[in-house]
Design an enzyme around this catalytic site. Structure first.
Site, PDB file in Angstrom:
ATOM      1  N   ARG A  50       0.832  -1.206   0.000  1.00 51.41           N
ATOM      2  CA  ARG A  50       0.000   0.000   0.000  1.00 51.41           C
ATOM      3  C   ARG A  50       0.866   1.255   0.000  1.00 51.41           C
ATOM      4  O   ARG A  50       1.891   1.317   0.680  1.00 51.41           O
ATOM      5  CB  ARG A  50      -0.919   0.010   1.224  1.00 51.41           C
ATOM      6  CG  ARG A  50      -1.983  -1.074   1.186  1.00 51.41           C
ATOM      7  CD  ARG A  50      -2.867  -1.035   2.405  1.00 51.41           C
ATOM      8  NE  ARG A  50      -2.121  -1.297   3.639  1.00 51.41           N
ATOM      9  CZ  ARG A  50      -2.676  -1.381   4.840  1.00 51.41           C
ATOM     10  NH1 ARG A  50      -3.981  -1.195   4.990  1.00 51.41           N
ATOM     11  NH2 ARG A  50      -1.939  -1.625   5.905  1.00 51.41           N
TER      12      ARG A  50
ATOM     13  N   ASP B 151       1.045   5.596   0.403  1.00 54.56           N
ATOM     14  CA  ASP B 151       0.414   6.677   1.154  1.00 54.56           C
ATOM     15  C   ASP B 151      -0.141   7.757   0.226  1.00 54.56           C
ATOM     16  O   ASP B 151       0.091   7.751  -0.985  1.00 54.56           O
ATOM     17  CB  ASP B 151       1.433   7.328   2.100  1.00 54.56           C
ATOM     18  CG  ASP B 151       1.857   6.404   3.225  1.00 54.56           C
ATOM     19  OD1 ASP B 151       1.093   5.470   3.542  1.00 54.56           O
ATOM     20  OD2 ASP B 151       2.946   6.618   3.782  1.00 54.56           O
TER      21      ASP B 151
ATOM     22  N   TYR C  55      11.320   0.505  -4.077  1.00 57.32           N
ATOM     23  CA  TYR C  55      10.870   1.881  -4.262  1.00 57.32           C
ATOM     24  C   TYR C  55      12.026   2.721  -4.801  1.00 57.32           C
ATOM     25  O   TYR C  55      13.205   2.422  -4.558  1.00 57.32           O
ATOM     26  CB  TYR C  55      10.427   2.494  -2.936  1.00 57.32           C
ATOM     27  CG  TYR C  55       9.083   2.058  -2.409  1.00 57.32           C
ATOM     28  CD1 TYR C  55       7.942   2.838  -2.611  1.00 57.32           C
ATOM     29  CD2 TYR C  55       8.951   0.875  -1.694  1.00 57.32           C
ATOM     30  CE1 TYR C  55       6.710   2.452  -2.105  1.00 57.32           C
ATOM     31  CE2 TYR C  55       7.721   0.469  -1.182  1.00 57.32           C
ATOM     32  CZ  TYR C  55       6.603   1.273  -1.397  1.00 57.32           C
ATOM     33  OH  TYR C  55       5.389   0.875  -0.899  1.00 57.32           O
TER      34      TYR C  55
ATOM     35  N   ARG D 157      10.573   7.755   3.178  1.00 64.66           N
ATOM     36  CA  ARG D 157      10.581   9.219   3.274  1.00 64.66           C
ATOM     37  C   ARG D 157      11.449   9.687   4.440  1.00 64.66           C
ATOM     38  O   ARG D 157      12.078  10.755   4.362  1.00 64.66           O
ATOM     39  CB  ARG D 157       9.153   9.730   3.408  1.00 64.66           C
ATOM     40  CG  ARG D 157       8.323   9.542   2.132  1.00 64.66           C
ATOM     41  CD  ARG D 157       6.842   9.781   2.367  1.00 64.66           C
ATOM     42  NE  ARG D 157       6.598  11.123   2.875  1.00 64.66           N
ATOM     43  CZ  ARG D 157       5.417  11.541   3.329  1.00 64.66           C
ATOM     44  NH1 ARG D 157       4.383  10.706   3.362  1.00 64.66           N
ATOM     45  NH2 ARG D 157       5.276  12.782   3.751  1.00 64.66           N
TER      46      ARG D 157
END
Length: 274
Positions: free
Chosen positions: A52, A54, A112, A199
């Site tokens: 999932r 954000d 990612y 992040r």
């Protein structure tokens, strides 16, 4: 007869409050995809994703599966579903998959990329597709600082306060930092990720790259096991889910790594545990 179908989905997450379907009126990628699939299959559809994302986060190759009794070929799934999707969501590959496949639990790793745009002037075309900084970043210092994250660690310092994962232990399989013109790309593969983990990595490495903290600060933050020691959380704009890796037996479609605006980069090979 019910069967499983796997899709690879690309989306610009700027207009959505994340992947996961939420209460009525809250835009999500999952809700839009399920509505489009329901039109094609003529029955309600529930999709499961590999990881999932954000609010504001993008994907160039999100992997999902769903169950249906409808028979379609790959072209019918991709073109048919895309007809009913908004222009910022697109199915880019599809195939039938074994009944024991699960987009989340069958994944061996997830990957990612976090894209930083370094320039004196802010970008307009990719305003929500990159994280802009006017600061001159030392990429060599960022590379050195990132090495401490490789392997299995307690990443408490890099998880969001509201993270619901049962454990902060994760294994980073690869962490590469590259400069491609104006772009600085953090390329990270792990068995799984914590909420805001990438992040927070980006926030620490950008601070080090700007010379505001020494290279050793990444190790200090990691060992502190305290989110309050980890500095700022970088914006979601530059974050992309680019790959989920599965055992070959499942024959999941493999797509070129994105995002598409990046120059081609030679990809490292990965060894999968049996």
């Amino acid at each position: 007869m019910t069967k499983k179908v796997v899709l690879v989905v690309e989306y610009n997450g700027s207009a959505y409050k994340g992947w996961q379907a939420q209460k009525t009126g809250v835009p999500s990628v999952q809700e839009n995809l399920e509505k489009a699939l329901a039109v094609i299959t003529n029955h309600p559809v529930k999709v499961i994703c590999a990881g999932r994302t954000d609010s504001g986060v993008h994907a160039s190759a999100q992997v999902v599966h769903f169950e249906t009794n409808v028979v379609r070929n790959e072209r019918s799934w991709t073109l048919g579903v895309n007809t009913y999707l908004p222009t910022d969501i697109s199915v880019i590959a599809a195939s039938d998959v074994a009944d024991d496949f699960h987009a989340r639990f069958s994944a061996v790793s997830r990957r990612y990329r976090y894209v930083i745009y370094q320039s004196d002037l802010r970008p307009a075309i990719l305003a929500k597709g990159v994280t802009w900084t006017f600061k001159k970043l030392n990429v060599d210092a960022m590379k050195e600082a990132a090495k401490v994250f490789l392997g299995t660690h307690d990443f408490t310092s890099f998880r969001a306060v509201g993270c619901q994962a049962n454990t902060p232990i994760r294994t980073i399989l690869n962490f590469d930092v590259q400069q491609l013109g104006h772009y600085i790309v953090l390329d990270i593969r792990a068995n799984a990720f914590l909420h805001h983990m990438i992040r927070n990595f980006a926030g620490v490495l950008m601070t080090i790259g700007a010379g505001e903290k020494p290279v050793t600060w990444s190790k200090d933050v990691l060992e502190a096991q305290d989110r309050c020691k980890g500095g700022i959380t970088a914006p979601p704009d530059g974050l992309y889910f680019v790959d989920a890796q599965y055992p070959e037996v499942f024959n999941v479609p493999v797509c070129k790594l994105g995002p598409h605006f990046l120059p081609y980069v030679d990809e490292p090979s990965y060894e999968l545990s049996s």
